[in-house]
Design an enzyme around this catalytic site. Sequence first.
Site, PDB file in Angstrom:
ATOM      1  N   LEU A 108       0.819  -1.218   0.000  1.00  0.00           N
ATOM      2  CA  LEU A 108       0.000   0.000   0.000  1.00  0.00           C
ATOM      3  C   LEU A 108       0.852   1.267   0.000  1.00  0.00           C
ATOM      4  CD1 LEU A 108      -2.884  -0.942   2.480  1.00  0.00           C
ATOM      5  CD2 LEU A 108      -2.720  -1.333   0.016  1.00  0.00           C
TER       6      LEU A 108
ATOM      7  N   HIS B 143      -3.329   4.063  -2.797  1.00  0.00           N
ATOM      8  CA  HIS B 143      -4.313   3.189  -2.137  1.00  0.00           C
ATOM      9  C   HIS B 143      -4.957   3.910  -0.950  1.00  0.00           C
ATOM     10  CE1 HIS B 143      -1.208   0.178  -3.636  1.00  0.00           C
ATOM     11  NE2 HIS B 143      -2.294  -0.220  -4.266  1.00  0.00           N
TER      12      HIS B 143
HETATM   13  P1  AMP Z   1      -3.291  -2.288  -7.094  1.00  0.00           P
HETATM   14  O1  AMP Z   1      -2.907  -2.650  -5.704  1.00  0.00           O
HETATM   15  O2  AMP Z   1      -2.157  -1.827  -7.939  1.00  0.00           O
HETATM   16  O3  AMP Z   1      -4.165  -3.319  -7.750  1.00  0.00           O
HETATM   17  O4  AMP Z   1      -4.197  -0.994  -6.941  1.00  0.00           O
HETATM   18  C1  AMP Z   1      -5.351  -1.003  -6.128  1.00  0.00           C
HETATM   19  C2  AMP Z   1      -6.179   0.218  -6.429  1.00  0.00           C
HETATM   20  O5  AMP Z   1      -5.398   1.391  -6.165  1.00  0.00           O
HETATM   21  C3  AMP Z   1      -6.594   0.280  -7.905  1.00  0.00           C
HETATM   22  O6  AMP Z   1      -7.924   0.746  -7.978  1.00  0.00           O
HETATM   23  C4  AMP Z   1      -5.610   1.256  -8.475  1.00  0.00           C
HETATM   24  O7  AMP Z   1      -6.108   1.940  -9.602  1.00  0.00           O
HETATM   25  C5  AMP Z   1      -5.420   2.209  -7.307  1.00  0.00           C
HETATM   26  N1  AMP Z   1      -4.151   2.939  -7.445  1.00  0.00           N
HETATM   27  C6  AMP Z   1      -2.919   2.421  -7.716  1.00  0.00           C
HETATM   28  N2  AMP Z   1      -2.005   3.409  -7.830  1.00  0.00           N
HETATM   29  C7  AMP Z   1      -2.678   4.569  -7.639  1.00  0.00           C
HETATM   30  C8  AMP Z   1      -2.292   5.959  -7.638  1.00  0.00           C
HETATM   31  N3  AMP Z   1      -1.030   6.335  -7.854  1.00  0.00           N
HETATM   32  N4  AMP Z   1      -3.247   6.877  -7.406  1.00  0.00           N
HETATM   33  C9  AMP Z   1      -4.536   6.507  -7.182  1.00  0.00           C
HETATM   34  N5  AMP Z   1      -4.966   5.228  -7.160  1.00  0.00           N
HETATM   35  C10 AMP Z   1      -4.051   4.276  -7.392  1.00  0.00           C
END
Ligand code: AMP
Length: 284
Positions: free
Chosen positions: A33, A37
């Site tokens: 995280l 996140h």
């Molecule tokens: P992940 O753990 O990469 O699957 O991401 C989980 C959630 O966090 C997904 O909805 C991603 O789009 C979101 N997320 C990942 N990186 C970012 C970021 N830099 N800014 C905003 N949301 C993000």
Amino acid sequence: MKTIRTVAELRAALNGPRRAGRSIGLVPTMGALHEGHLSLIRRARASCDVVVVTLFVNPTQFDDSRDLGAYPRDEHADAALAAAAGAELLFAPAPEEVYPAGFATTVTVAGISAPLEGEQRGIEHFAGVGTVVCKLLNMAQPDVAFFGQKDAQQVAVIRRLVRDLDIPVAIEVGETIREPDGLALSSRNVRLSGDERRRALALRRALDAARAAVSAGEREAAAVAAAGRAAMSDYDVEPEYLALIAPDTFAPVVKLNGEPVLVAVAARVGDVRLIDNDILDGGS
Ligand code: AMP
């Protein structure tokens, strides 16, 4: 915050609040995280009564077993961060809980899943995403689920699957959170070495150059994309794709006509694959 491992425990934990009319917010993640996140968790905290964060590195959406093997994992740190951001429940199932023996069902969203990430990572990527998100929504039955604009194609796929399958959930999308120099936060950024970290800025610079080209009056998508590519070459980074597309359908845009346009970019920097995007107002 309580950590739970099984669907039965998750349902049991949410039964009381749901019956009491309390709203449930779901934030699906693969862990490691970061502020991206956490911004989604805080947003869920602000608008829902109960916040569930899921932590599951979904094997079926990885096209590259090395990427899956190298994916950073630290449940202990994630639990502390999720709790501090306001989560009540951390759902961290084992792969066998999500995919029991004999698992045979796949949710695919045709069309939107095919270009860009679908082309580079294979059509199985969004089948993996669609299937796991569909399952998580069925497991927790949240009122609202939160996703990041950073994964723009994923958002489009999820919006369409929720609509097509009549899943009773509202989808909220949080803005992309960035480092001070503009690099989009990603769990994969920790794998960038010093020089790669500098070159990773190529993606943000490409989006800036595309925006500047449109502001200067350019309306041909190919010319806007060329401006973005040129900015990347200054960092010695070659995009896997740099495309202008319609934000909802992911159909290619040829000429900007005032409608919003999504500029999406993906590139490998060293061993690490990065993506980013920006929405332009399309000129008028
Ligand atoms: P992940 O753990 O990469 O699957 O991401 C989980 C959630 O966090 C997904 O909805 C991603 O789009 C979101 N997320 C990942 N990186 C970012 C970021 N830099 N800014 C905003 N949301 C993000």
